[in-house]
Design an enzyme around this catalytic site. Structure first.
Site, PDB file in Angstrom:
ATOM      1  N   SER A 145      69.913  11.479  55.415  1.00 56.06           N
ATOM      2  CA  SER A 145      69.212  12.729  55.161  1.00 56.06           C
ATOM      3  C   SER A 145      67.889  12.523  54.470  1.00 56.06           C
ATOM      4  O   SER A 145      67.670  11.528  53.792  1.00 56.06           O
ATOM      5  CB  SER A 145      70.091  13.624  54.286  1.00 56.06           C
ATOM      6  OG  SER A 145      69.396  14.770  53.863  1.00 56.06           O
ATOM      7  N   HIS A 172      58.544  22.255  48.642  1.00 56.33           N
ATOM      8  CA  HIS A 172      57.158  22.494  48.240  1.00 56.33           C
ATOM      9  C   HIS A 172      57.070  23.916  47.699  1.00 56.33           C
ATOM     10  O   HIS A 172      57.690  24.831  48.244  1.00 56.33           O
ATOM     11  CB  HIS A 172      56.193  22.327  49.421  1.00 56.33           C
ATOM     12  CG  HIS A 172      56.340  21.042  50.154  1.00 56.33           C
ATOM     13  ND1 HIS A 172      55.826  19.853  49.684  1.00 56.33           N
ATOM     14  CD2 HIS A 172      56.975  20.744  51.310  1.00 56.33           C
ATOM     15  CE1 HIS A 172      56.121  18.883  50.529  1.00 56.33           C
ATOM     16  NE2 HIS A 172      56.824  19.396  51.521  1.00 56.33           N
ATOM     17  N   CYS A 216      71.049  13.164  59.914  1.00 58.20           N
ATOM     18  CA  CYS A 216      71.509  12.526  61.139  1.00 58.20           C
ATOM     19  C   CYS A 216      72.946  12.104  60.895  1.00 58.20           C
ATOM     20  O   CYS A 216      73.228  11.401  59.934  1.00 58.20           O
ATOM     21  CB  CYS A 216      70.668  11.303  61.484  1.00 58.20           C
ATOM     22  SG  CYS A 216      68.974  11.681  61.915  1.00 58.20           S
TER      23      CYS A 216
END
Length: 264
Positions: free
Chosen positions: A112, A117, A140
């Protein structure tokens, strides 16, 4: 969904991204500056690192690297790279239900990256201030990042949330057949707790054949005192309270619907 016996590694990429918005009314320029400074400090790089590190703990992942930065005049970014861990397929929960809350923890993640942000914003006219945080969890492997959704929304309480979830690529079973998704999902809402769903009005826009899911959330209840920065509603006139309430609701609806609403 029937358990799949895969040939090699699970190559599906599952990405969860969402924006959270916090809205505030600051009457004067000093109050607007104060709100921006307050929210910027509340969600600085160190605090965001703590939240994302706890997210990694919840999904059972190893942190390889953390990159974090506070920006001038405001804003912060944190990116965490996470390693894969051995997973017992028998322990993987692929059912469609809410992920853990902050006090409940255990799942496993193969691979991962997690990043956030922040974008504090205000305008000299109107007194409205907004804070936006963009978060992405991409994995994944066999685990969906949706399991982290419940925790993150609880941690970043907000007025508006927009969520996107997508499964990309394919993986093969032992017979060579391609599989483009490996878990059941009808709606992102099914991965939220009942108490969370009770707080928001929500709408889905899903493209099932493309494995793309979208949910928008708008806080149901409105109490003016929760939106005032260093000003009490009782210190305002009735006319001022109505005008500020109307301005806040208009701002929230415009963000929720993603378009400007003409003044009536």
């Amino acid at each position: 969904m029937k358990k799949l016996k895969l040939h090699g590694f699970n190559n599906l990429t599952k990405s969860l991204s969402f924006c959270i918005y916090d809205i505030c009314y600051a009457k004067t320029a000093e109050e607007r500056d104060g709100y921006i400074a307050y929210i910027d400090e509340l969600y600085n790089a160190n605090r965001l690192t703590e939240i994302l590190s706890e997210t990694c703990s919840i999904i059972g992942a190893n942190i390889l690297n953390i990159a974090r930065q506070d920006y001038e005049p405001q804003g912060a970014s944190v990116t965490i790279l996470v390693s894969e861990e051995p997973v017992d397929p028998q322990l993987i929960d692929k059912t469609e239900h809410p992920g853990p809350l902050p006090e409940a923890v255990v799942a496993h993640l193969d691979k991962s990256h997690i990043c956030v942000h922040t974008y504090p914003e205000s305008h000299p006219e109107g007194g409205l201030c907004t804070f936006r945080a963009d978060i992405e969890v991409s994995t994944c492997g066999v685990i969906s990042p949706l399991k982290a959704l419940n925790y993150l929304i609880h941690q970043l309480e907000s007025d508006i949330v927009t969520i996107d979830y997508r499964v990309r690529g394919f993986t093969r079973d032992v017979n060579g057949m391609k599989h483009f998704i490996d878990h059941e999902i009808n709606s992102i809402q099914n991965f939220m707790s009942d108490d969370m769903k009770s707080l928001y009005d929500m709408v889905d826009v899903n493209v099932y054949q493309e494995n793309i899911f979208h949910t928008k959330m708008l806080l149901k209840e409105f109490d003016l005192k929760h939106y005032m920065f260093h000003t009490k509603p009782e210190d305002l006139t009735e006319t001022e309270r109505k005008e500020i309430t109307a301005a806040l609701w208009k701002e929230m609806r415009e963000i929720y619907y993603g378009r400007n609403i003409p003044a009536v």
